[in-house]
Design a protein around this motif. Structure first.
Motif, PDB file in Angstrom:
ATOM      1  N   UNK A  99       5.805   1.551  -5.884  1.00  0.00           N
ATOM      2  CA  UNK A  99       5.875   0.975  -4.437  1.00  0.00           C
ATOM      3  C   UNK A  99       4.515   1.285  -3.790  1.00  0.00           C
ATOM      4  N   UNK A 100       4.005   2.691  -4.092  1.00  0.00           N
ATOM      5  CA  UNK A 100       2.750   2.945  -3.472  1.00  0.00           C
ATOM      6  C   UNK A 100       1.588   2.016  -3.770  1.00  0.00           C
ATOM      7  N   UNK A 101       1.426   1.740  -5.083  1.00  0.00           N
ATOM      8  CA  UNK A 101       0.443   0.824  -5.488  1.00  0.00           C
ATOM      9  C   UNK A 101       0.813  -0.568  -4.905  1.00  0.00           C
ATOM     10  N   UNK A 102       1.957  -1.023  -5.053  1.00  0.00           N
ATOM     11  CA  UNK A 102       2.312  -2.216  -4.730  1.00  0.00           C
ATOM     12  C   UNK A 102       2.231  -2.558  -2.958  1.00  0.00           C
ATOM     13  N   UNK A 117      -0.485  -5.293  -1.461  1.00  0.00           N
ATOM     14  CA  UNK A 117       0.200  -6.030  -0.503  1.00  0.00           C
ATOM     15  C   UNK A 117      -0.501  -5.767   1.208  1.00  0.00           C
ATOM     16  N   UNK A 118      -1.174  -4.566   1.309  1.00  0.00           N
ATOM     17  CA  UNK A 118      -1.684  -4.268   2.786  1.00  0.00           C
ATOM     18  C   UNK A 118      -0.516  -3.863   3.663  1.00  0.00           C
ATOM     19  N   UNK A 119       0.684  -3.145   3.260  1.00  0.00           N
ATOM     20  CA  UNK A 119       1.630  -2.883   4.009  1.00  0.00           C
ATOM     21  C   UNK A 119       2.092  -1.470   3.844  1.00  0.00           C
ATOM     22  N   UNK A 120       2.980  -1.074   4.662  1.00  0.00           N
ATOM     23  CA  UNK A 120       3.539   0.336   4.430  1.00  0.00           C
ATOM     24  C   UNK A 120       4.455   0.348   3.353  1.00  0.00           C
ATOM     25  N   UNK A 121       4.773   1.660   2.884  1.00  0.00           N
ATOM     26  CA  UNK A 121       5.713   1.744   1.798  1.00  0.00           C
ATOM     27  C   UNK A 121       7.249   1.511   2.317  1.00  0.00           C
ATOM     28  N   UNK A 124      11.281  -5.334   2.004  1.00  0.00           N
ATOM     29  CA  UNK A 124      10.860  -6.502   1.309  1.00  0.00           C
ATOM     30  C   UNK A 124      11.125  -6.764   0.141  1.00  0.00           C
ATOM     31  N   UNK A 125      11.065  -5.792  -0.758  1.00  0.00           N
ATOM     32  CA  UNK A 125      11.401  -5.755  -2.218  1.00  0.00           C
ATOM     33  C   UNK A 125      13.031  -6.148  -2.427  1.00  0.00           C
ATOM     34  N   UNK A 126      13.984  -5.692  -1.420  1.00  0.00           N
ATOM     35  CA  UNK A 126      15.235  -5.546  -1.712  1.00  0.00           C
ATOM     36  C   UNK A 126      15.476  -7.261  -1.290  1.00  0.00           C
ATOM     37  N   UNK A 127      14.690  -7.803  -0.336  1.00  0.00           N
ATOM     38  CA  UNK A 127      15.008  -9.268  -0.082  1.00  0.00           C
ATOM     39  C   UNK A 127      14.473 -10.213  -1.128  1.00  0.00           C
ATOM     40  N   UNK A 128      13.313  -9.769  -1.930  1.00  0.00           N
ATOM     41  CA  UNK A 128      12.970 -10.575  -2.932  1.00  0.00           C
ATOM     42  C   UNK A 128      13.979 -10.471  -3.915  1.00  0.00           C
ATOM     43  N   UNK A 129      14.567  -9.154  -4.185  1.00  0.00           N
ATOM     44  CA  UNK A 129      15.783  -9.367  -5.115  1.00  0.00           C
ATOM     45  C   UNK A 129      16.924 -10.217  -4.983  1.00  0.00           C
TER      46      UNK A 129
END
Length: 294
Positions: A49-52, A56-60, A66-71
Motif C-alpha cells: 500500500x505504501x508504494x501504491x 496514486x498520490x494519496x495517503x495510505x 479505496x482498495x476495499x471499494x475496488x474489491x
C-alpha cells in the motif's frame, strides 16, 4: 523478476459499468495498478500500500478504503496481510496472443508462493481466468496450427499438477470463468482438463420424493363437509348390481333410440322381431290357408 515496461488496456474500459460507479480517486488507483513497474503480466503481484499510495498520490489510510471499494466493485482482489493484488478481468480483456506467451505466464505463476489460504484463492482465480481466456483466444487459430500442441501440452501438465495440490478447490473458480468461454472453448478445455466435466453435473433441483409427503391434519377443523363427501363417494362405489344394470340399460336404450332416429332404421341388437296383429291372424285369408295345409 524484471520490471514491467508497458501495459495494454482496452479502450472499452471507459464504458465499463464497474468503472462508471467509481469516483475519480478510485479510477486513478485502479489505473496505477495497471501501470506500476513492479506489476506482473499475469495480473497477480505484490503491491504494498505504501508504494501504491505513492503511485496514486494519496495517503495510505485513504488508499486502504479505496482498495476495499475496488474489491467490492469486482475490479481487483487484494490481500491486505500479504499485500497481494490481482487485477480481475485482465486476461479476459487481453488474453495471451500465442502459446509461448501463455507458457511464460504459467512459469511465473508456478514460481509464486501460495502458503496462505487467501493467497491460494487469489492465485487459483487468476489461473482459471488465464486458462479460459487463452483457450478462447486460441479458437481463432487454424485447426492445424503448430501453436495448438504448444498450448495444450504445457497447459494440461500445469492444470493437472495444480489439481493434485489443491484438489476440488481448484475447480471452483472455473465454474464462473467457463461462462465466458463459449461452447467451443468449453469443449476444448474439457479435452485438456477432463475433470472440468464435473462442473456440468449439477444436482436435480426438484428430485422426486421416495415416500409420500407427510401432511398434518388439524383435528379441530369441522369435518362435516368431509363426511358428506365421503358418504356420497361410498354410495356411488357400493351401488347394487341391479341399480347399475338398470342405469346401464337405460343409457344404452337412450343411445339406441337416438341412433334409430338418426338413421331411420331399427337397430339389430337381438331384439324380438315384431309379430302380426291379432286381427290379421283371424282374417279369412289366413284361416283358409290354415285349412288347406291341415
Amino acid at each position: 523478476m524484471a520490471l514491467k515496461k508497458f501495459a495494454q488496456i482496452n479502450c472499452s474500459i471507459l464504458r465499463s459499468k464497474k468503472m462508471a460507479d467509481c469516483n475519480h480517486e478510485e479510477r486513478w488507483a485502479y489505473l496505477c495498478a495497471h501501470l506500476t513497474p513492479i506489476g506482473s503480466y499475469t495480473g497477480i503481484f505484490h503491491y504494498p500500500l505504501v508504494l501504491w499510495a505513492q503511485d496514486a498520490g494519496t495517503a495510505v489510510d485513504e488508499l486502504h478504503g479505496v482498495v476495499n471499494r475496488l474489491c467490492e466493485a469486482g475490479l481487483v482482489e487484494y490481500d491486505h496481510d500479504e499485500e497481494l493484488l490481482r487485477i480481475v478481468g485482465l486476461h479476459r480483456q487481453r488474453p495471451p496472443e500465442n502459446a509461448s506467451r501463455l507458457v511464460s505466464m504459467l512459469g511465473d505463476l508456478s514460481n509464486m508462493e501460495t502458503d496462505s489460504g487467501s493467497v491460494a484463492r487469489i492465485w487459483m482465480n487468476g489461473v482459471a481466468e488465464l486458462s479460459v481466456a487463452a483457450v478462447k483466444r486460441a479458437q481463432s487459430w487454424i485447426p492445424d496450427s503448430a501453436e495448438w500442441p504448444k498450448l495444450r501440452e504445457p497447459l494440461k501438465a500445469f492444470l493437472r499438477q495444480s489439481y493434485q495440490e489443491y484438489a476440488d478447490d481448484f475447480l471452483e473458480p472455473f465454474a464462473a470463468e467457463l461462462k465466458h468461454a463459449g461452447k467451443a472453448g468449453r469443449a476444448e478445455l474439457v479435452s485438456i482438463f477432463p475433470l472440468l466435466t464435473e462442473l456440468d453435473r449439477a444436482p436435480c433441483r426438484h428430485p422426486a420424493d421416495t415416500v409420500a409427503a407427510h401432511v398434518d391434519v388439524d383435528v379441530d377443523v369441522d369435518d362435516t363437509e368431509t363426511n358428506t363427501k365421503t358418504e356420497t363417494e361410498t354410495k356411488t362405489k357400493t351401488k347394487t348390481p341391479r341399480e347399475f344394470s338398470e342405469t346401464l340399460t337405460s343409457d344404452v336404450s337412450h343411445a339406441e333410440g337416438v341412433e334409430v332416429l338418426r338413421n331411420g332404421a331399427a337397430l339389430d341388437r337381438g331384439s324380438p322381431i315384431p309379430s302380426p296383429r291379432e286381427s290379421t291372424k283371424r282374417s279369412a285369408l289366413v284361416m283358409g290357408l290354415k285349412q288347406q295345409h291341415s
